[in-house]
Scaffold this motif. Structure first.
Motif, mmCIF file in Angstrom:
data_model
loop_
_atom_site.group_PDB
_atom_site.id
_atom_site.type_symbol
_atom_site.label_atom_id
_atom_site.label_comp_id
_atom_site.label_asym_id
_atom_site.label_seq_id
_atom_site.Cartn_x
_atom_site.Cartn_y
_atom_site.Cartn_z
ATOM 1 N N CYS A 42 0.815 -1.210 0.000
ATOM 2 C CA CYS A 42 0.000 0.000 0.000
ATOM 3 C C CYS A 42 0.854 1.268 0.000
ATOM 4 C CB CYS A 42 -0.908 0.011 1.221
ATOM 5 S SG CYS A 42 -0.028 0.026 2.791
ATOM 6 N N GLN A 67 -6.750 -2.367 4.105
ATOM 7 C CA GLN A 67 -7.648 -2.225 2.956
ATOM 8 C C GLN A 67 -6.906 -1.725 1.713
ATOM 9 O OE1 GLN A 67 -10.808 -3.278 2.845
ATOM 10 N NE2 GLN A 67 -10.480 -4.018 4.912
ATOM 11 N N ARG A 68 -5.932 -0.846 1.914
ATOM 12 C CA ARG A 68 -5.184 -0.330 0.754
ATOM 13 C C ARG A 68 -4.320 -1.411 0.125
ATOM 14 N NH1 ARG A 68 -2.401 4.934 2.827
ATOM 15 N NH2 ARG A 68 -2.099 3.555 4.593
ATOM 16 N N ARG A 78 -5.003 -4.575 0.170
ATOM 17 C CA ARG A 78 -5.982 -5.463 -0.461
ATOM 18 C C ARG A 78 -6.439 -4.913 -1.806
ATOM 19 N NH1 ARG A 78 -11.755 -5.653 1.721
ATOM 20 N NH2 ARG A 78 -12.713 -6.631 -0.044
ATOM 21 N N GLU A 79 -6.740 -3.630 -1.848
ATOM 22 C CA GLU A 79 -7.178 -3.009 -3.099
ATOM 23 C C GLU A 79 -6.051 -2.983 -4.126
ATOM 24 O OE1 GLU A 79 -8.533 0.782 -1.805
ATOM 25 O OE2 GLU A 79 -10.308 -0.053 -0.809
#
Length: 96
Positions: free
Chosen positions: A63, A81-82, A84-85
Protein backbone atom coordinates in the motif's frame (compact mmCIF):
# COMPACT_ATOMS: atom_id res chain seq x y z
CA UNK A 1 -12.62 -71.71 -1.03
CA UNK A 2 -8.97 -70.74 -1.13
CA UNK A 3 -9.09 -70.31 -4.91
CA UNK A 4 -11.77 -67.67 -4.51
CA UNK A 5 -9.68 -65.69 -2.04
CA UNK A 6 -6.68 -65.66 -4.35
CA UNK A 7 -8.82 -64.48 -7.24
CA UNK A 8 -10.21 -61.64 -5.10
CA UNK A 9 -6.71 -60.55 -4.13
CA UNK A 10 -5.63 -60.57 -7.78
CA UNK A 11 -8.64 -58.47 -8.81
CA UNK A 12 -8.21 -55.99 -5.95
CA UNK A 13 -5.69 -53.94 -7.91
CA UNK A 14 -8.42 -53.03 -10.40
CA UNK A 15 -10.58 -51.27 -7.87
CA UNK A 16 -7.91 -49.99 -5.49
CA UNK A 17 -7.16 -46.29 -5.55
CA UNK A 18 -3.86 -45.12 -6.83
CA UNK A 19 -1.21 -44.76 -4.15
CA UNK A 20 -0.20 -41.38 -5.59
CA UNK A 21 -2.30 -38.57 -4.07
CA UNK A 22 -4.01 -36.15 -6.39
CA UNK A 23 -2.27 -32.77 -6.52
CA UNK A 24 -4.57 -29.80 -6.16
CA UNK A 25 -2.76 -26.55 -7.00
CA UNK A 26 -3.25 -23.81 -4.43
CA UNK A 27 -3.89 -20.28 -5.58
CA UNK A 28 -0.74 -18.32 -4.80
CA UNK A 29 -1.25 -14.76 -3.68
CA UNK A 30 1.65 -12.32 -3.73
CA UNK A 31 3.21 -11.10 -0.56
CA UNK A 32 3.72 -12.06 3.05
CA UNK A 33 1.49 -10.83 5.86
CA UNK A 34 3.09 -8.70 8.57
CA UNK A 35 1.13 -7.05 11.37
CA UNK A 36 1.79 -3.37 12.11
CA UNK A 37 2.78 -2.87 15.75
CA UNK A 38 0.74 0.36 16.05
CA UNK A 39 -2.45 -0.18 14.03
CA UNK A 40 -2.48 -4.01 14.27
CA UNK A 41 -3.42 -4.22 10.57
CA UNK A 42 -1.97 -7.02 8.46
CA UNK A 43 0.02 -5.52 5.59
CA UNK A 44 1.34 -7.45 2.60
CA UNK A 45 5.05 -7.13 1.80
CA UNK A 46 7.14 -8.68 -0.97
CA UNK A 47 9.70 -11.37 -0.11
CA UNK A 48 12.51 -8.95 -1.08
CA UNK A 49 11.06 -6.28 1.21
CA UNK A 50 10.86 -8.80 4.04
CA UNK A 51 14.63 -9.29 3.84
CA UNK A 52 15.42 -5.59 3.33
CA UNK A 53 13.05 -4.53 6.11
CA UNK A 54 14.69 -6.91 8.53
CA UNK A 55 17.97 -5.08 8.03
CA UNK A 56 16.35 -1.61 8.25
CA UNK A 57 13.94 -2.32 11.08
CA UNK A 58 10.82 -1.24 9.21
CA UNK A 59 8.89 -2.56 6.22
CA UNK A 60 7.20 -1.05 3.18
CA UNK A 61 3.80 -2.58 2.43
CA UNK A 62 2.23 -2.91 -1.00
CA UNK A 63 0.00 0.00 0.00
CA UNK A 64 3.05 2.30 0.27
CA UNK A 65 2.92 2.63 4.05
CA UNK A 66 6.13 2.15 6.02
CA UNK A 67 5.56 0.34 9.33
CA UNK A 68 7.27 -1.60 12.10
CA UNK A 69 6.26 -5.23 12.44
CA UNK A 70 4.75 -6.65 15.59
CA UNK A 71 5.70 -10.03 16.98
CA UNK A 72 5.00 -12.86 14.53
CA UNK A 73 2.53 -14.34 17.03
CA UNK A 74 0.59 -11.08 17.39
CA UNK A 75 -2.90 -11.53 15.91
CA UNK A 76 -3.92 -8.79 13.52
CA UNK A 77 -7.20 -6.91 13.51
CA UNK A 78 -7.72 -7.57 9.82
CA UNK A 79 -6.11 -6.78 6.48
CA UNK A 80 -4.95 -3.37 5.36
CA UNK A 81 -7.65 -2.23 2.96
CA UNK A 82 -5.18 -0.33 0.75
CA UNK A 83 -2.92 -3.40 0.38
CA UNK A 84 -5.98 -5.46 -0.46
CA UNK A 85 -7.18 -3.01 -3.10
CA UNK A 86 -3.71 -2.64 -4.57
CA UNK A 87 -3.34 -6.41 -5.00
CA UNK A 88 -6.92 -6.94 -6.11
CA UNK A 89 -7.36 -9.72 -3.53
CA UNK A 90 -10.57 -10.64 -1.82
CA UNK A 91 -10.85 -11.19 1.90
CA UNK A 92 -12.23 -14.69 2.38
CA UNK A 93 -12.62 -15.75 5.97
CA UNK A 94 -9.07 -15.46 7.21
CA UNK A 95 -7.01 -15.66 4.05
CA UNK A 96 -6.24 -13.11 1.38
Amino acid sequence: MTAGRHRAVAQRSRWRRSSVPAVVPARRLPGIDLVDVVSKLAHKVSPDELLAGRARGDYLGFCGERFRAASMVEPGRGPCQRCRERLGCGWGGGAW
